[in-house]
Design a protein around this motif. Sequence first.
Motif, PDB file in Angstrom:
ATOM      1  N   LYS B  73       0.832  -1.203   0.000  1.00 49.36           N
ATOM      2  CA  LYS B  73       0.000   0.000   0.000  1.00 49.36           C
ATOM      3  C   LYS B  73       0.862   1.247   0.000  1.00 49.36           C
ATOM      4  CE  LYS B  73      -4.211  -1.739   1.968  1.00 49.36           C
ATOM      5  NZ  LYS B  73      -4.707  -2.290   3.210  1.00 49.36           N
ATOM      6  N   ALA B  76       2.148   1.696  -3.459  1.00 50.21           N
ATOM      7  CA  ALA B  76       1.101   2.148  -4.374  1.00 50.21           C
ATOM      8  C   ALA B  76       0.677   3.583  -4.107  1.00 50.21           C
ATOM      9  CB  ALA B  76      -0.108   1.222  -4.275  1.00 50.21           C
ATOM     10  N   GLY B  77       1.157   4.157  -3.007  1.00 43.38           N
ATOM     11  CA  GLY B  77       0.819   5.547  -2.709  1.00 43.38           C
ATOM     12  C   GLY B  77      -0.473   5.702  -1.928  1.00 43.38           C
ATOM     13  N   VAL B  78      -1.044   4.580  -1.504  1.00 40.40           N
ATOM     14  CA  VAL B  78      -2.309   4.643  -0.774  1.00 40.40           C
ATOM     15  C   VAL B  78      -2.067   5.060   0.675  1.00 40.40           C
ATOM     16  CG1 VAL B  78      -4.233   3.277   0.045  1.00 40.40           C
ATOM     17  CG2 VAL B  78      -3.433   2.993  -2.273  1.00 40.40           C
ATOM     18  N   LEU B  79      -1.001   4.542   1.250  1.00 33.51           N
ATOM     19  CA  LEU B  79      -0.642   4.897   2.627  1.00 33.51           C
ATOM     20  C   LEU B  79       0.612   5.750   2.609  1.00 33.51           C
ATOM     21  CD1 LEU B  79      -0.883   1.672   4.818  1.00 33.51           C
ATOM     22  CD2 LEU B  79      -2.075   3.807   5.189  1.00 33.51           C
ATOM     23  N   LYS B  80       0.670   6.690   3.527  1.00 33.17           N
ATOM     24  CA  LYS B  80       1.897   7.470   3.692  1.00 33.17           C
ATOM     25  C   LYS B  80       2.676   6.869   4.850  1.00 33.17           C
ATOM     26  CE  LYS B  80       2.075  11.237   1.052  1.00 33.17           C
ATOM     27  NZ  LYS B  80       0.759  11.625   0.591  1.00 33.17           N
TER      28      LYS B  80
END
Lengths: 258, 241
Positions: B73, B76-80
């Motif tokens: 994630k 994928a850039g969904v979570l920082k």
Amino acid sequence: MFKCIAEIKKYQFLIYELVIRDIKKKYRRSVLGVVWSILNPLLMMAVTAMVFSTIFRFQIENYPLYLLTGQIMFTFFSESTSFAMASIIENASLLKKIYIPKYLFPLSRVISSCVNLLFTLPALLLIIFVTGQTVHIEMTAFIVSLALLLVLCFGVGLLLSTAVVYFRDIFHLYGVVLSLLSYATPIFYPEKIIPEEYQWLIVYNPLYYFLDAFRETLYMGMLPDIELILRCAVIAIVALIIGVYFFNKHENHFILYI
Amino acid sequence: MTETVIKVKNVSMHFNLMVERTDSIKEYLLKLIKGKLLYDDFIALHDISFDVKRGEIFGLVGLNGAGKSTLLKIIAGVLKPTTGEVSVNGTVAPLIEVGAGFDPDLTARENIFLNGAILGYSQKFMASKFDEIIDFAELKAFIDVPVKNFSSGMYARLGFSIATMVQPDILIVDEVLSVGDYRFQEKCEKRIENMIQNGVTIIIVSHNVTMMKKLCTHAVWLEHGSMKALGSAKEICAMYV
């Protein structure tokens, strides 16, 4: 700011698709389909008009039009903000898997409610003709107040969608707030009947100013007062700034809570 | 020297377990009063660093809860990440978990456009790829059926077909290769092999060690959020089993 505009441009197809989806889903499998957009406000207006013109006997000229302008505007506000509020949670499964700018969901919800409002305009025209109201070119100036209202709704939607990620209670609370607002805004009664000591109710009610601007154009057929429009603009921009601030601050953590 | 497409540098991810369980104001206030709110730190990932080069098939192995999906994630850039950074060079196409991007009330046709929009493609582009997607998913007869009436296999086929219609630079695969019947799986594998030949970089999470051994070139072994080993897929898989 510029980054944001570029992003919206890049994702305009997504916004378009999301808006189309909302509209399609709303009318899927109903026989009359989009006609309901016209019929629904008319029927609601008829019911309310029947109740209030027989029981309370308000002294309002062309009551159906007065009522309809108020209802259309308030429906837009309540519908767009409550849909925007839910939009982040509804799209949780998507947001968990792939990067999409998150504000697109509240934004598309507000836009689809606005498109819905535009669908209801024939109902308004119908009432204008039936009640023998003269049509003024100034009426088209309602677009300005609509645009400002859109900004307000987006700001409120951003704030609510952030809040509801952390506290699901807001869902239930907001329903109550909305019904409170609907009574505190002179939608079906003349503002003159509010007693002196309760005037603050509308003075501090942001929706009141937007309603006023709507009525000045659509109901009275004049150009809206500049000062009124400025007030609306200030309210809308403040709401947008607050919404953007909270949304930005928390959006990176949404995923842990949805 | 091939270029580095994904650079994971000192990535740590902390979750606050207590706050996560508060869903209502009442709970929140109660916990605030009890002073329990802020401190129950859970470290999902601790100081992870590795580079992925173009064309590598990179596997993530580890037990449940080792932090594999969290890492995906983040990539994928969904979570920082809490600390550290990830730089990704190229387009990332996540193989969206079966049906995550679908709206059950919309038809297959509408969903293809919606999904394409989500992945960031234009309308024109989607219109040009439309037939290809339907052909690959073998759903020509069901184009105008709402996808809620689809079987799980049809769902998965459509999802896979959309996600892989263009050659991305980086493909993220999270345990979804086992879709459809064996015939469709073969088709999927062929398509992925094609992509590999064209130089795609793949990050893959799976519990299927045999497949990982066969497919991957490099691998990293995660345990309790830390990197236990990094190296060629053969070594890592041998150690892991």
